[in-house]
Design an enzyme around this catalytic site. Structure first.
Site, PDB file in Angstrom:
ATOM      1  N   LYS A 179       1.110  12.280  -4.405  1.00 46.53           N
ATOM      2  CA  LYS A 179       2.343  12.500  -3.644  1.00 46.53           C
ATOM      3  C   LYS A 179       3.291  11.339  -3.895  1.00 46.53           C
ATOM      4  CE  LYS A 179       4.249  11.519   0.344  1.00 46.53           C
ATOM      5  NZ  LYS A 179       5.630  11.581  -0.092  1.00 46.53           N
ATOM      6  N   GLU A 254      -2.306  -0.769  -0.188  1.00 52.33           N
ATOM      7  CA  GLU A 254      -1.446  -1.854  -0.674  1.00 52.33           C
ATOM      8  C   GLU A 254      -0.207  -1.829   0.205  1.00 52.33           C
ATOM      9  OE1 GLU A 254      -2.052  -4.204  -2.596  1.00 52.33           O
ATOM     10  OE2 GLU A 254      -3.936  -3.458  -3.403  1.00 52.33           O
ATOM     11  N   CYS A 288       7.022  -5.824  -2.499  1.00 50.86           N
ATOM     12  CA  CYS A 288       6.003  -6.291  -1.557  1.00 50.86           C
ATOM     13  C   CYS A 288       5.668  -7.743  -1.860  1.00 50.86           C
ATOM     14  CB  CYS A 288       4.763  -5.418  -1.652  1.00 50.86           C
ATOM     15  SG  CYS A 288       4.250  -5.163  -3.347  1.00 50.86           S
ATOM     16  N   GLU A 387       8.721  -8.528   6.954  1.00 58.64           N
ATOM     17  CA  GLU A 387       9.103  -8.183   5.586  1.00 58.64           C
ATOM     18  C   GLU A 387      10.538  -7.646   5.618  1.00 58.64           C
ATOM     19  OE1 GLU A 387       7.170  -4.700   3.809  1.00 58.64           O
ATOM     20  OE2 GLU A 387       6.794  -5.964   2.075  1.00 58.64           O
TER      21      GLU A 387
HETATM   22  P1  NAD Z   1       6.452   4.179   3.416  1.00 57.64           P
HETATM   23  O1  NAD Z   1       5.210   3.690   4.083  1.00 57.64           O
HETATM   24  O2  NAD Z   1       7.563   4.650   4.248  1.00 57.64           O
HETATM   25  O3  NAD Z   1       6.093   5.401   2.444  1.00 57.64           O
HETATM   26  C1  NAD Z   1       5.108   5.292   1.458  1.00 57.64           C
HETATM   27  C2  NAD Z   1       4.605   6.693   1.122  1.00 57.64           C
HETATM   28  O4  NAD Z   1       3.913   7.207   2.259  1.00 57.64           O
HETATM   29  C3  NAD Z   1       5.710   7.691   0.798  1.00 57.64           C
HETATM   30  O5  NAD Z   1       5.280   8.543  -0.229  1.00 57.64           O
HETATM   31  C4  NAD Z   1       5.858   8.452   2.111  1.00 57.64           C
HETATM   32  O6  NAD Z   1       6.361   9.749   1.960  1.00 57.64           O
HETATM   33  C5  NAD Z   1       4.410   8.501   2.578  1.00 57.64           C
HETATM   34  N1  NAD Z   1       4.243   8.744   4.011  1.00 57.64           N
HETATM   35  C6  NAD Z   1       5.143   8.546   5.012  1.00 57.64           C
HETATM   36  N2  NAD Z   1       4.595   8.910   6.209  1.00 57.64           N
HETATM   37  C7  NAD Z   1       3.340   9.340   5.952  1.00 57.64           C
HETATM   38  C8  NAD Z   1       2.272   9.812   6.771  1.00 57.64           C
HETATM   39  N3  NAD Z   1       2.391   9.934   8.090  1.00 57.64           N
HETATM   40  N4  NAD Z   1       1.091  10.129   6.180  1.00 57.64           N
HETATM   41  C9  NAD Z   1       0.927   9.993   4.843  1.00 57.64           C
HETATM   42  N5  NAD Z   1       1.911   9.557   4.013  1.00 57.64           N
HETATM   43  C10 NAD Z   1       3.104   9.225   4.565  1.00 57.64           C
HETATM   44  O7  NAD Z   1       6.874   3.008   2.420  1.00 57.64           O
HETATM   45  P2  NAD Z   1       8.174   2.941   1.501  1.00 57.64           P
HETATM   46  O8  NAD Z   1       9.341   2.677   2.391  1.00 57.64           O
HETATM   47  O9  NAD Z   1       8.200   4.093   0.569  1.00 57.64           O
HETATM   48  O10 NAD Z   1       7.862   1.630   0.618  1.00 57.64           O
HETATM   49  C11 NAD Z   1       8.100   0.336   1.061  1.00 57.64           C
HETATM   50  C12 NAD Z   1       6.819  -0.316   1.559  1.00 57.64           C
HETATM   51  O11 NAD Z   1       5.823  -0.271   0.537  1.00 57.64           O
HETATM   52  C13 NAD Z   1       7.002  -1.778   1.863  1.00 57.64           C
HETATM   53  O12 NAD Z   1       6.415  -2.109   3.095  1.00 57.64           O
HETATM   54  C14 NAD Z   1       6.262  -2.495   0.730  1.00 57.64           C
HETATM   55  O13 NAD Z   1       5.792  -3.766   1.042  1.00 57.64           O
HETATM   56  C15 NAD Z   1       5.180  -1.540   0.420  1.00 57.64           C
HETATM   57  N6  NAD Z   1       4.691  -1.742  -0.951  1.00 57.64           N
HETATM   58  C16 NAD Z   1       3.532  -2.420  -1.145  1.00 57.64           C
HETATM   59  C17 NAD Z   1       3.061  -2.677  -2.432  1.00 57.64           C
HETATM   60  C18 NAD Z   1       1.781  -3.435  -2.671  1.00 57.64           C
HETATM   61  O14 NAD Z   1       1.290  -3.424  -3.788  1.00 57.64           O
HETATM   62  N7  NAD Z   1       1.230  -4.115  -1.681  1.00 57.64           N
HETATM   63  C19 NAD Z   1       3.786  -2.216  -3.531  1.00 57.64           C
HETATM   64  C20 NAD Z   1       4.971  -1.526  -3.312  1.00 57.64           C
HETATM   65  C21 NAD Z   1       5.425  -1.292  -2.000  1.00 57.64           C
END
Ligand code: NAD
Length: 483
Positions: A179, A254, A288, A387
């Protein structure tokens, strides 16, 4: 610029493209214009994708590592052949400069090639004898794919976060339901088209575009999924873990970060300024691993801040396709408002704005923000603790190595850190004291598929990349025989 059809199929299930009922609007963040609409799926599409993956798993799980490696190499070659197009797609959908998007695509190629090599090495290790302290028994060790896995990824490095999960999952012999982020599905759709031509049997890889609630949540809950590998925010990571707990499925997370760059008293200031800008403004700070806390030795603090301000103000913020661009746009309106909100709250909390904080005057449209530097940021403020995920650095001075380490470690997160010093011994001592999964010494944020990715505390659960990324998708089986 790329031109898109008005709508795109958002489902690739069992080797077939189709459309779901959910219309996801995909925006170019640099212009705010609609790029296209992706027809995403829902719980029913997730169910179909998991069924297809379960069926495909019967045969795919029995393939040799060499067979899987060959297909991973085909995918790597497909990405290489489509490098220019994928680069442009990534910039169009995410807002990052072309040169950054090209780094993403090269990382994807390197990741598939690395896991092809690991897959090819698996056959020789399978059924290896395990030494036992008894002549009455012998044992062999098998590593088997853990099953059908759900991969959920964010928007900041969409193709890269996908490759870090997908390549090891396929190498291990797992079948996959992916997804992508609803904000940036375009590069994953293109990757799916490449995979469709790679020789991968139908049903091994399935893609369901859609929102977190419509697609991510049922994927995380389904009892047929053996493991969820999630990259995204902590809030959603916790929800995914809770859902996964109901059927005791494996979880890799992550999540967020609040990382530090430590500039020690003997540092090369020019290098430190470059590394601060890279760690804070690459991908418009939407990383991140952003080193958004910059800790500088008292002796260097004034000169460092002066040079950082000059450099930050000179950064050319522009359209991602502009040949001179250094920093592009933030990903969408929601993220833009979120970062502006953090800047406002930082000012209210008493932080001092050194530069930036606003939209660049020459860019009236698009989610562009000036590279922003704060100092005198209160230690209990959101700006210091949370963050930000935007181009915002907080600079603070310290009077001893111990104070710098304590400031860096004082966080719920522990993803990465960077250290700048001319003394190799000091560098190693400080690196060893930091609570972070990856520490760069006098180096930009280089990433290799061979080195682990992930952090301490609330940044991660498990590690991606390297052999650890593969083991995350394997079960261990011992077979013990009596003689
Ligand atoms: P997000 O958590 O909003 O979304 C991530 C994914 O989860 C998306 O595909 C979203 O549609 C899905 N999602 C949302 N609600 C869900 C639910 N209830 N159940 C299952 N899936 C769901 O994050 P974002 O805004 O897309 O990305 C930014 C975040 O990602 C930041 O906090 C960043 O630090 C983190 N990030 C971490 C790493 C790492 O390697 N540690 C790398 C990249 C981004």
């Amino acid at each position: 610029m790329i031109s898109f059809p008005t709508t795109l199929h958002g489902l690739y299930i069992n080797g077939q493209w189709s459309s779901g009922r959910d219309h996801l609007r995909v925006i170019n963040p640099a212009t705010e214009a609609l790029l296209t609409t992706v027809n995403g799926g829902d719980e029913q599409a997730v169910d179909q994708a998991i069924s297809a993956a379960c069926e495909a798993f019967k045969d795919w799980s029995k393939t040799t590592g060499a067979e899987r490696g060959a297909i991973l190499r085909n995918i790597a070659n497909g990405v290489r052949n489509g490098r220019d197009h994928l680069t442009r797609l990534q910039s169009s959908n995410n807002g990052k400069p072309l040169f950054e998007a090209a780094i993403d695509v090269d990382d994807v190629i390197a990741t598939f090639e690395y896991y092809a090599e690991l897959a090819e090495g698996l056959d020789a290790q399978q059924d290896r004898a395990v030494a036992l302290p008894s002549d009455d028994f012998s044992a062999r060790l098998r590593r088997e794919p853990c099953g059908v896995v759900g991969l959920i990824v964010p928007w900041n490095f969409p193709m890269v976060t996908t490759a870090w999960k997908l390549a090891p999952a396929l190498a291990a012999g797992c079948c996959v339901v992916l997804k992508p982020s609803e904000v940036t599905p375009l590069s994953e759709l293109e990757l799916a088209a490449i995979i469709a031509e790679s020789g991968l049997p139908k049903g091994v890889f399935n893609l369901v575009c859609g929102t977190g609630l419509a697609v991510g949540a049922p994927l995380a809950a389904d009892p047929r999924i053996a493991k969820i590998s999630f990259t995204g925010s902590n809030a959603v990571g916790v929800q995914v873990m809770q859902r996964a707990a109901e059927t005791v499925k494996g979880v890799s997370l992550e999540l967020g970060g609040k990382s530090s760059l430590l500039v020690l008293e003997d540092a090369d200031i020019e290098l430190a300024v470059e590394l601060a800008c890279g760690g804070g403004f690459f991908n418009a700070g939407q990383m991140c691993s952003a080193t958004s806390r910059v800790l500088v030795a008292d002796e260097l603090a004034d000169e460092f801040l002066e040079r950082l301000q000059k450099r930050a103000q000179a950064i050319r913020v522009a359209d991602p396709f502009d040949p001179d661009v250094e920093m592009g746009a933030l990903v969408n309106q929601a993220q833009y408002q979120r970062v502006l909100g953090h800047i406002d709250r930082g000012l209210s909390a008493g932080a001092k704005l050194v530069c930036g904080g606003n939209r660049p005057a020459h860019l009236p449209r698009g989610y562009f923000l000036q590279p922003t530097v704060f100092t005198q940021v209160p230690l209990d403020s959101a700006l210091w603790c949370e963050e930000i995920f935007g181009p915002v650095l907080c600079v603070r001075s310290f009077s001893s190595e111990a104070e710098a380490i304590a400031l860096a470690n004082d966080s719920q997160f522990g993803l990465v850190a960077s250290v700048v010093t001319r003394n190799a011994e000091t560098a190693d001592r400080v690196a060893n004291a930091l609570h972070a999964g990856l520490v760069w010494l006098n180096a930009p944020q280089v990433i290799f598929p061979q080195a682990a990715w992930g952090g301490y505390k609330q940044s991660s659960l498990g590690r991606e990349l390297g052999p650890w990324g593969l083991q995350a998708f394997q079960e261990i089986k011992h077979v013990i025989r009596a003689h």
